[in-house]
Structure formats: structure tokens, C-alpha cells
Write a protein that holds these residues in place. Structure first.
Motif, PDB file in Angstrom:
ATOM      1  N   SER A   1      20.100  65.589 -74.080  1.00  0.00           N
ATOM      2  CA  SER A   1      20.692  64.690 -73.084  1.00  0.00           C
ATOM      3  C   SER A   1      21.998  65.257 -72.555  1.00  0.00           C
ATOM      4  CB  SER A   1      20.933  63.302 -73.681  1.00  0.00           C
ATOM      5  OG  SER A   1      19.717  62.684 -74.010  1.00  0.00           O
TER       6      SER A   1
ATOM      7  N   HIS B   1      17.876  64.862 -79.611  1.00  0.00           N
ATOM      8  CA  HIS B   1      17.810  64.051 -78.384  1.00  0.00           C
ATOM      9  C   HIS B   1      19.183  63.977 -77.719  1.00  0.00           C
ATOM     10  CE1 HIS B   1      13.670  62.741 -78.506  1.00  0.00           C
ATOM     11  NE2 HIS B   1      13.800  62.426 -79.782  1.00  0.00           N
TER      12      HIS B   1
ATOM     13  N   THR C   1      16.407  64.554 -85.491  1.00  0.00           N
ATOM     14  CA  THR C   1      15.746  64.165 -84.245  1.00  0.00           C
ATOM     15  C   THR C   1      16.741  63.500 -83.303  1.00  0.00           C
ATOM     16  OG1 THR C   1      13.662  63.879 -85.411  1.00  0.00           O
ATOM     17  CG2 THR C   1      13.851  62.823 -83.260  1.00  0.00           C
TER      18      THR C   1
END
Length: 148
Positions: A31, A27, A23
Motif C-alpha cells: 500500500s 499489505h 501478511t
């Protein structure tokens, strides 16, 4: 008799990641995709505007106004629109669109921007900027690939 390590010294193989690690990587990956697309948009708004207005520094960086320079401006504008579209779609809840565009656009940009270093040389300010973008997009792609 087989030897086994005590439980405290046994670890998961490096190829397996915990769900939390996956996870976090996802992310970080998304980003980085947003950062690369945003860099495209910000850089190309400035460059396209300066090229269309024929600002003084454009002739030094890109040569005199010519059909070739105008074609390059159109290519830059297409890249700007693709990254802007990716960010808008991500903002409306479709980050996978930004990722899909990145998987095509960033390798294309890396390839042609690296080629400029060989074709023009690294003493040109456009080439220097191109190489900075290459570094950013390369990191983004590596992070993307590692998160899958």
C-alpha cells in the motif's frame, strides 16, 4: 536447577513474526509503494504540465526557461512515466514490478531531493515539496524493508 517462566509469560522472540503479522506488514508495504508511486504521478503531472506551458509560477520556482530547466522537466517526466508504469503493472496483477521499480526509483529520488536542500536552501518551494516527498518515500522504504 534452571528457572523457567510459566507458559503464560513466555513469548516468541521479537525476531519471529506470526504469519498474520507478516501478511499485514506485506499489505501495508505494498500500500505504501502504491501511495508513493501515486504521489509521484500526481505531483509530476502538475509540475510537468506547468513547466511545459511555462506557467507564471514556474519561473519563480525553477528559474527562467532554459535548457537546464527543460532537461529537469525531462527527468521529471521520466520519473512520472516510471511510477505510472509501476501502477499500471500493479493494476494488471504484477505488484512485484511496482516494488522493484520502487527499490531503485525511491532511493534515487531521496538522494537528489535531499541534495537540493543543500544546493538551493530550504527557502525554495520546490525544495520544501522535495523534502515532503523524501519523507514519504523514506517511510515507504522503511516499511518495505521491515516487511521482508
Amino acid at each position: 536447577m534452571a528457572f523457567t517462566l510459566p507458559a503464560a509469560y513466555q513469548h516468541e522472540p521479537l525476531t519471529k513474526r506470526s504469519k498474520l503479522d507478516q501478511t499485514e506488514m506485506q499489505h501495508t508495504s505494498i500500500s505504501m509503494v502504491y501511495i508513493s508511486h501515486a504521489a509521484n504521478v500526481l505531483i509530476l503531472i502538475a509540475v510537468c504540465t506547468a513547466m511545459w506551458r511555462a506557467d507564471a509560477g514556474m519561473e519563480i520556482a525553477f528559474g527562467p526557461d532554459s535548457p537546464a530547466r527543460r532537461i529537469l522537466a525531462c527527468v521529471y517526466f521520466a520519473i512520472l512515466l516510471a511510477s505510472l508504469y509501476a501502477l499500471i503493472r500493479a493494476g494488471f496483477g504484477a505488484p512485484q514490478i511496482a516494488v522493484q521499480i520502487a527499490m531503485v526509483l525511491f532511493p534515487f529520488q531521496i538522494t537528489y531531493k535531499l541534495a537540493t536542500a543543500f544546493a538551493v536552501g530550504i527557502d525554495n518551494p520546490v525544495v520544501v515539496t522535495n523534502l515532503a516527498v523524501v519523507a514519504l518515500h523514506t517511510v515507504t522504504l522503511i516499511v518495505m524493508l521491515r516487511s521482508t
